[in-house]
Design an enzyme around this catalytic site. Sequence first.
Site, short mmCIF file in Angstrom:
data_model
loop_
_atom_site.label_atom_id
_atom_site.label_comp_id
_atom_site.label_asym_id
_atom_site.label_seq_id
_atom_site.Cartn_x
_atom_site.Cartn_y
_atom_site.Cartn_z
N SER A 151 0.84 -1.19 0.00
CA SER A 151 0.00 0.00 0.00
C SER A 151 0.88 1.24 0.00
O SER A 151 2.04 1.20 0.44
CB SER A 151 -0.88 0.01 1.25
N TYR A 164 -2.18 -0.58 10.82
CA TYR A 164 -2.27 -1.04 9.43
C TYR A 164 -0.99 -0.73 8.65
O TYR A 164 -0.46 -1.59 7.94
CB TYR A 164 -3.48 -0.37 8.77
N LYS A 168 1.69 -3.10 6.08
CA LYS A 168 1.91 -2.90 4.65
C LYS A 168 3.38 -2.60 4.35
O LYS A 168 3.90 -3.00 3.30
CB LYS A 168 1.00 -1.78 4.14
#
Length: 261
Positions: A151, A164, A168
């Site tokens: 990401s 998060y 990533k």
Amino acid sequence: MSLLNNPVVVITGSSRGIGRACALKFAKHGASGLILHYLGDEATTAEVASLQTEISELSPNVKTVAVEGDISDPATSTKIVQEGLKVFDRINVLVSNAGICPFAEFLTMPQATWERTRAVNLDGSFYVTQAVANQMKSQTPQGGSIIGISSISALVGGELQCHYTPTKAGILSLMQSCAVALGKYNIRANAILPGTIATDINKEDLADAAKREGMVKRTALGRLGEPDDIAGPVVFLASDLAKYVTGSSLLVDGGLFVNLQ
């Protein structure tokens, strides 16, 4: 002319969003088989059944195998390979896509939210990459292409993404190290870094009209991404057009990252 030479492709989290778009793109561009992983709850079971129907209508010669399971459980990755090999004699491509992003405030975030996000996003990517890479090493001809869906969040922060973004970044790092570890087996490993893509993972966040408009304005192309915008670059990295590309990261964000002003 097909971009692909009849590969067998594993896609995790295939029932919706980027995973689903990748499955359709691979079917369109010459995959011979698709191993479609999905969680296995009521919603994803219906979604993957619908996907299989759509693939059969789009490309009748493409075989599909659906494999359910929680990707955070290493047994699921073993099952994906085993169930795939019951139908196909090889695995040529892995798209490690399954992921979650339950937005949460950092200071009050329950430990369980951190653990579940890490387990699905990073642990799951490690398990399936290891399982599929072992198959790619053992088969004849040896080799394959592994694409980890990282990401833009691997490069920048987010107030509600303290759990998060590290996962990533970890996927990006995993692909870089796997490129080094697996190159001698003719296995390539690369990462795709999507920007803001309109999928279920951020549906609630983007329901805020002001926030959505702000994200649109920050992109150089003046729109949010769609799952199909990611599927094309994924197929490229899986194809022989990218046969000398490994350890790379491809930012697919509509110009979001570079648009400082």
